[in-house]
Motif scaffolding. Structure first.
Motif, PDB file in Angstrom:
ATOM      1  N   GLN A 165      -2.441 -13.066  -0.766  1.00  0.00           N
ATOM      2  CA  GLN A 165      -3.383 -14.505  -0.530  1.00  0.00           C
ATOM      3  C   GLN A 165      -2.480 -15.462   0.214  1.00  0.00           C
ATOM      4  O   GLN A 165      -2.947 -16.015   1.113  1.00  0.00           O
ATOM      5  N   ARG A 178      -1.083  -4.177 -10.383  1.00  0.00           N
ATOM      6  CA  ARG A 178      -1.640  -5.750 -10.230  1.00  0.00           C
ATOM      7  C   ARG A 178      -2.018  -6.446 -10.390  1.00  0.00           C
ATOM      8  O   ARG A 178      -2.640  -6.054 -11.512  1.00  0.00           O
ATOM      9  N   LYS A 219       2.072   3.247  -6.751  1.00  0.00           N
ATOM     10  CA  LYS A 219       1.811   2.770  -8.255  1.00  0.00           C
ATOM     11  C   LYS A 219       0.899   3.393  -8.837  1.00  0.00           C
ATOM     12  O   LYS A 219       1.665   3.850 -10.055  1.00  0.00           O
ATOM     13  N   THR A 220      -0.186   3.755  -8.927  1.00  0.00           N
ATOM     14  CA  THR A 220      -0.410   5.078  -9.389  1.00  0.00           C
ATOM     15  C   THR A 220       0.258   5.692  -9.701  1.00  0.00           C
ATOM     16  O   THR A 220       0.421   6.284 -11.592  1.00  0.00           O
ATOM     17  N   THR A 221       1.269   6.313  -9.235  1.00  0.00           N
ATOM     18  CA  THR A 221       1.594   7.654  -9.887  1.00  0.00           C
ATOM     19  C   THR A 221       2.925   7.277 -10.875  1.00  0.00           C
ATOM     20  O   THR A 221       2.816   7.538 -12.054  1.00  0.00           O
ATOM     21  N   THR A 223      -1.672 -11.581  -5.626  1.00  0.00           N
ATOM     22  CA  THR A 223      -2.863 -12.856  -5.019  1.00  0.00           C
ATOM     23  C   THR A 223      -1.921 -13.840  -4.539  1.00  0.00           C
ATOM     24  O   THR A 223      -1.958 -14.594  -3.166  1.00  0.00           O
ATOM     25  N   ARG A 226     -14.306  -5.755  -6.687  1.00  0.00           N
ATOM     26  CA  ARG A 226     -13.645  -4.815  -6.429  1.00  0.00           C
ATOM     27  C   ARG A 226     -14.403  -4.257  -4.836  1.00  0.00           C
ATOM     28  O   ARG A 226     -13.633  -4.545  -4.401  1.00  0.00           O
ATOM     29  N   ARG A 243      -4.333  10.347   3.314  1.00  0.00           N
ATOM     30  CA  ARG A 243      -4.520  10.657   2.005  1.00  0.00           C
ATOM     31  C   ARG A 243      -6.116  10.037   2.136  1.00  0.00           C
ATOM     32  O   ARG A 243      -7.798  10.381   2.154  1.00  0.00           O
ATOM     33  N   GLU A 245       0.693  -1.086   0.041  1.00  0.00           N
ATOM     34  CA  GLU A 245       0.097   0.081   0.459  1.00  0.00           C
ATOM     35  C   GLU A 245       1.437   1.185   0.282  1.00  0.00           C
ATOM     36  O   GLU A 245       1.862   1.615   0.964  1.00  0.00           O
TER      37      GLU A 245
HETATM   38  N1  Z5A Z   1      -5.334  -7.428  -3.928  1.00  0.00           N
HETATM   39  C1  Z5A Z   1      -5.041  -8.701  -3.063  1.00  0.00           C
HETATM   40  O1  Z5A Z   1      -5.232  -8.976  -2.230  1.00  0.00           O
HETATM   41  N2  Z5A Z   1      -5.036  -9.674  -3.846  1.00  0.00           N
HETATM   42  C2  Z5A Z   1      -5.225  -9.803  -5.724  1.00  0.00           C
HETATM   43  O2  Z5A Z   1      -4.789 -10.041  -6.188  1.00  0.00           O
HETATM   44  C3  Z5A Z   1      -5.436  -8.384  -6.224  1.00  0.00           C
HETATM   45  C4  Z5A Z   1      -5.093  -7.000  -5.545  1.00  0.00           C
HETATM   46  C5  Z5A Z   1      -4.701  -7.983  -7.640  1.00  0.00           C
HETATM   47  C6  Z5A Z   1      -6.820  -2.956  -3.846  1.00  0.00           C
HETATM   48  O3  Z5A Z   1      -5.659  -2.745  -4.651  1.00  0.00           O
HETATM   49  C7  Z5A Z   1      -6.356  -4.196  -2.824  1.00  0.00           C
HETATM   50  O4  Z5A Z   1      -6.458  -5.388  -3.325  1.00  0.00           O
HETATM   51  C8  Z5A Z   1      -4.718  -4.087  -2.505  1.00  0.00           C
HETATM   52  C9  Z5A Z   1      -4.331  -5.834  -2.458  1.00  0.00           C
HETATM   53  C10 Z5A Z   1      -5.387  -6.433  -2.908  1.00  0.00           C
HETATM   54  N3  Z5A Z   1      -4.713  -3.605  -1.013  1.00  0.00           N
HETATM   55  N4  Z5A Z   1      -5.125  -2.717  -1.314  1.00  0.00           N
HETATM   56  N5  Z5A Z   1      -5.056  -1.395  -0.343  1.00  0.00           N
HETATM   57  P1  Z5A Z   1      -5.107  -1.307  -5.372  1.00  0.00           P
HETATM   58  O5  Z5A Z   1      -3.847  -0.942  -6.346  1.00  0.00           O
HETATM   59  O6  Z5A Z   1      -6.274  -0.512  -5.713  1.00  0.00           O
HETATM   60  O7  Z5A Z   1      -4.921  -0.414  -3.581  1.00  0.00           O
HETATM   61  P2  Z5A Z   1      -3.802   0.338  -2.934  1.00  0.00           P
HETATM   62  O8  Z5A Z   1      -1.884  -0.821  -3.421  1.00  0.00           O
HETATM   63  O9  Z5A Z   1      -4.493   0.677  -1.966  1.00  0.00           O
HETATM   64  O10 Z5A Z   1      -2.987   1.449  -3.942  1.00  0.00           O
HETATM   65  P3  Z5A Z   1      -3.002   2.344  -3.949  1.00  0.00           P
HETATM   66  O11 Z5A Z   1      -3.873   3.209  -2.861  1.00  0.00           O
HETATM   67  O12 Z5A Z   1      -4.231   2.994  -5.475  1.00  0.00           O
HETATM   68  O13 Z5A Z   1      -1.526   3.274  -3.742  1.00  0.00           O
HETATM   69  P4  Z5A Z   1      -0.341   3.152  -4.782  1.00  0.00           P
HETATM   70  O14 Z5A Z   1      -1.188   3.033  -6.022  1.00  0.00           O
HETATM   71  O15 Z5A Z   1       0.225   2.610  -4.598  1.00  0.00           O
HETATM   72  O16 Z5A Z   1       0.068   5.017  -4.136  1.00  0.00           O
HETATM   73  P5  Z5A Z   1      -0.113   6.485  -4.715  1.00  0.00           P
HETATM   74  O17 Z5A Z   1      -1.418   6.569  -4.597  1.00  0.00           O
HETATM   75  O18 Z5A Z   1       0.551   6.068  -5.883  1.00  0.00           O
HETATM   76  O19 Z5A Z   1       0.706   7.219  -4.141  1.00  0.00           O
HETATM   77  C11 Z5A Z   1       0.717   6.916  -2.219  1.00  0.00           C
HETATM   78  C12 Z5A Z   1       0.854   8.731  -1.791  1.00  0.00           C
HETATM   79  O20 Z5A Z   1       1.840   8.869  -2.304  1.00  0.00           O
HETATM   80  C13 Z5A Z   1       0.789   9.459  -2.850  1.00  0.00           C
HETATM   81  O21 Z5A Z   1      -0.264  11.199  -2.287  1.00  0.00           O
HETATM   82  C14 Z5A Z   1       1.788  10.015  -3.618  1.00  0.00           C
HETATM   83  O22 Z5A Z   1       1.563  11.847  -3.869  1.00  0.00           O
HETATM   84  C15 Z5A Z   1       2.946   9.432  -2.773  1.00  0.00           C
HETATM   85  N6  Z5A Z   1       3.786   9.866  -3.697  1.00  0.00           N
HETATM   86  C16 Z5A Z   1       3.855   8.181  -3.946  1.00  0.00           C
HETATM   87  N7  Z5A Z   1       5.515   8.408  -4.657  1.00  0.00           N
HETATM   88  C17 Z5A Z   1       6.158   8.797  -3.523  1.00  0.00           C
HETATM   89  C18 Z5A Z   1       7.747   8.879  -3.830  1.00  0.00           C
HETATM   90  N8  Z5A Z   1       8.620   8.343  -4.587  1.00  0.00           N
HETATM   91  N9  Z5A Z   1       8.010  10.086  -2.994  1.00  0.00           N
HETATM   92  C19 Z5A Z   1       6.627  10.696  -2.033  1.00  0.00           C
HETATM   93  N10 Z5A Z   1       5.601  10.146  -1.982  1.00  0.00           N
HETATM   94  C20 Z5A Z   1       5.004   9.660  -3.168  1.00  0.00           C
END
Ligand code: Z5A
Length: 208
Positions: free
Chosen positions: A105, A96, A16-18, A101, A50, A149, A12
């Protein structure tokens, strides 16, 4: 020619999104046709699954039910979206895929990884991503980004030990198959993370 399949993984708040935006820019600069999609989700049915999976009110969800829902969404995603795109020569960029998984899991929940392999075979046959970027971070740091967030979903509400196991899972998978995986330290400043990502993509595309 068949399209290439890229997946992006990590615990988490790893970014990834960024960083998917950075990969999209890399694809666009090369005029490569692609779709960006995500798991669980990516289709109308998959997005409904989802919502069930992330709903923090579903506290009683059995780990095996969670596993099967992940693969149910994936089966639909493959048939409706991923396989047709690849067959048409379109690249697929997926937030992902099955490595999640194994990590969540398998390592996180402690489910039998051979069962995951059986489901993987059933749902995917021999189809796997061609290149998987794993963004690696200390889960404490990732969760501090997620907390900033707002409200947490069902997975984000897990204990830190859960994310430590998930991280171990990703790192083990990356070590087992260095040809497919690229592990990038996501605690670095964003510009540094993205330099590593672009360098890895260039090597994958034979440009490095
Ligand atoms: N899941 C599972 O259990 N089994 C499976 O088979 C699959 C998934 C496929 C949904 O995933 C959930 O499903 C996941 C695992 C499970 N667990 N959860 N929750 P998801 O991908 O939708 O959810 P997520 O992992 O929470 O993703 P996210 O919330 O979208 O986070 P992210 O995309 O990795 O992060 P971000 O939004 O790009 O960045 C977070 C913040 O950090 C944001 O404010 C950025 O500006 C900041 N950021 C990013 N990079 C940096 C760096 N380098 N420095 C400083 N700040 C940064």
């Amino acid at each position: 020619m068949k399209g290439k399949f890229i997946s992006v993984e990590g615990t988490e708040g790893v970014g990834k999104t960024t960083n998917i935006q950075c990969i999209e820019e890399w694809l666009e600069a090369r005029g490569i046709a692609y779709i960006a999609t995500r798991e669980p989700g990516g289709t109308a049915l998959g997005e409904k699954i989802r919502a069930l999976l992330l709903d923090k009110d579903n506290t009683a969800m059995a780990a095996t039910a969670e596993l099967l829902l992940m693969f149910a969404a994936r089966a639909q995603h493959l048939e409706e979206k991923i396989i047709p795109a690849l067959a048409a020569g379109t690249w697929v960029l997926c937030d992902r895929f099955t490595d999640a998984t194994y990590a969540y899991q398998g390592f996180g929940r402690g489910l039998n990884r051979e069962h995951i392999t059986q489901l993987e075979k059933l749902v995917q046959g021999d189809l796997h991503p061609d290149f998987t970027l794993i963004l690696d971070i200390d889960p404490e740091l990732g969760m501090s980004r997620v907390r900033a967030r707002g409200e947490l979903d069902r997975f984000e509400s897990e204990a830190m030990e859960f994310f430590d196991r998930v991280r171990t899972g990703y790192r083990e998978r990356a070590a087992e198959n260095p040809a497919r995986y690229c592990l990038v330290d996501a605690s670095d400043p964003l510009a540094v993370v993205q330099e590593h990502i672009v360098a890895a993509l260039n090597i994958f595309a034979g440009e490095g």
